[in-house]
Design a protein around this motif. Structure first.
Motif, short mmCIF file in Angstrom:
data_model
loop_
_atom_site.label_atom_id
_atom_site.label_comp_id
_atom_site.label_asym_id
_atom_site.label_seq_id
_atom_site.Cartn_x
_atom_site.Cartn_y
_atom_site.Cartn_z
N LEU A 92 0.78 -1.04 0.10
CA LEU A 92 -0.04 0.02 -0.08
C LEU A 92 0.86 1.27 -0.07
O LEU A 92 2.25 1.24 0.29
N LYS A 93 0.19 2.28 -0.44
CA LYS A 93 0.98 3.53 -0.46
C LYS A 93 1.42 4.26 0.88
O LYS A 93 2.24 4.95 0.93
N SER A 94 0.71 3.80 1.92
CA SER A 94 0.99 4.07 3.40
C SER A 94 2.06 3.35 3.75
O SER A 94 2.62 3.92 5.01
N ASP B 214 -5.33 3.41 -3.24
CA ASP B 214 -4.39 3.38 -2.06
C ASP B 214 -3.11 2.11 -2.18
O ASP B 214 -2.41 2.03 -1.54
#
Length: 381
Positions: free
Chosen positions: A50-52, A84
């Motif tokens: 995920l981008k997080s 995301d």
């Protein structure tokens, strides 16, 4: 007796050791079987990053409403928005020779009929520019490009920011130096936006000149006209005209009017439109100072017509006779003949004549003013 006890202890010790050996062998078999079973248990096939910064191990099982369905090892399924997702990678070596190696981005193969292709924001494909469209960084100029073509290209680039309008710019002048000094400049800008129902026209321009250091021309104007059309040729119009003329001793003349019009002809190269309605005019004069407001009848005719393949006629005439003072009549008549200078009908040479008539001028001023012009006109449609 002692011999019997020794034999019993010997037999018992051997039997105990035999049972211990069997227990150890059974334990080794269980451990080996556990290792085999654990080795046979598959590890998660995919890793979703995920981008997080978070990542999940498991397997993608489908898509739903812009979300990827990702099954975790415990059997639960999470719905994660595609916005995301950073990437999707394999996490094990596959037995299939066609499978991608570990760490290679998956991005969901389109050959899998069970899963739809990714949206355009992830699975983008470069779209080639159509033929004839210039690249964003600009065209490479040909060695044979003339200075005139360069000026036209620069001018077209400036007008790209207002492409929805029909643009027209006019500039002309006369310059003499020597025994006679003469400077004369005329300029105009016209913007027009129209469709099948409405038309908006904005005009601004002026004329300035001097002879032997003495100014003898200084007139500027700004006009707007809005035609609100219906399904027929009838229109409702609103117009506002403003003029400043130093040599008429006129600081400002403003006219506003609204009424009905009729489009007898309304084509690209041919136009005949008549507008009639009530209006009002306010004037401010100097030397001597005078202010005057009148109720008027506004009447205007607009006429465009081609004169062969290389010339066309333009004519606009406006009358504003006063209702409360019959001695006052104002007339503005502008006629021009445009000669084409190129095949694109962008550059034209214009010969123009402007007549301004005021039946009740300021003290010491004449009723008529005539101005002839020669100017270069550029039109971008």
């Amino acid at each position: 007796m002692d011999g019997l006890m020794g034999c019993f202890h010997l037999i018992t010790g051997r039997k105990y050791r035999w049972y211990s050996l069997r227990i150890m062998m059974l334990w080794l078999m269980v451990c080996s079987l556990g290792n085999v079973l654990s080795a046979a248990e598959p590890v998660p096939a995919e890793t979703l990053y995920l981008k997080s910064g978070e990542f999940l191990a498991g397997e993608s099982v489908g898509f739903e409403s812009g979300k990827i369905l990702f099954q975790l090892p415990d059997g639960s399924v999470r719905k994660i928005s595609l916005e995301d997702v950073d990437r999707l990678e394999y996490a094990e070596l596959a037995t299939d020779p066609d499978a991608p190696p570990p760490g290679e981005e998956l991005l969901v193969s389109n050959e899998n009929v069970e899963l739809p292709p990714l949206p355009a924001m992830i699975n983008q494909t470069p779209v080639p520019q159509p033929i004839g469209v210039s690249p964003e960084f600009g065209d490479v100029e040909d060695e044979n490009t003339s200075p005139w073509d360069r000026v036209e290209n620069y001018y077209d680039t400036c007008w790209e920011y207002a492409e929805i309008w029909t643009k027209r710019m006019e500039i002309g002048g006369t310059f003499l130096a020597g025994n006679t000094q003469r400077d004369y400049v005329t300029t105009a800008l016209q913007l027009e936006k129209s469709d099948d129902d409405n038309r908006f026209l904005f005009e601004i321009g002026g004329r300035w000149g001097q002879s032997n250091g003495i100014r003898d021309a200084n007139r500027w104007y700004g006009n707007t006209t809005l035609d609100v059309a219906r399904t027929t040729k009838w229109i409702v119009f609103v117009t506002n005209k403003n003029v400043y003329d130093e040599f008429e001793n006129l600081d400002w003349r403003g006219t506003i009017s609204s009424g009905l019009g009729y489009r007898f002809i309304n084509e690209k190269d041919r136009r005949l439109i008549v507008r009639v309605g009530p209006g009002g005019t306010h004037e401010i004069y100097n030397d001597p100072s005078m202010r005057r407001t009148t109720l008027d009848v506004f009447a205007e005719i607009e006429f465009h017509w081609p004169l062969g393949d290389h010339a066309k006629l333009e004519h606009k005439q406006t009358w504003t006779p006063s209702v409360d003072n019959i001695q006052i009549l104002r007339l503005t008549s502008e006629t021009g003949i445009l000669f084409k200078l190129d095949n694109k009908d962008r550059w034209n040479l214009r010969l123009g004549l402007l007549q301004v008539y005021n039946s009740y001028p300021n003290a010491g001023r004449k009723k008529n003013d005539f101005t002839g012009t020669v100017s270069l006109v550029y039109t971008r449609k």
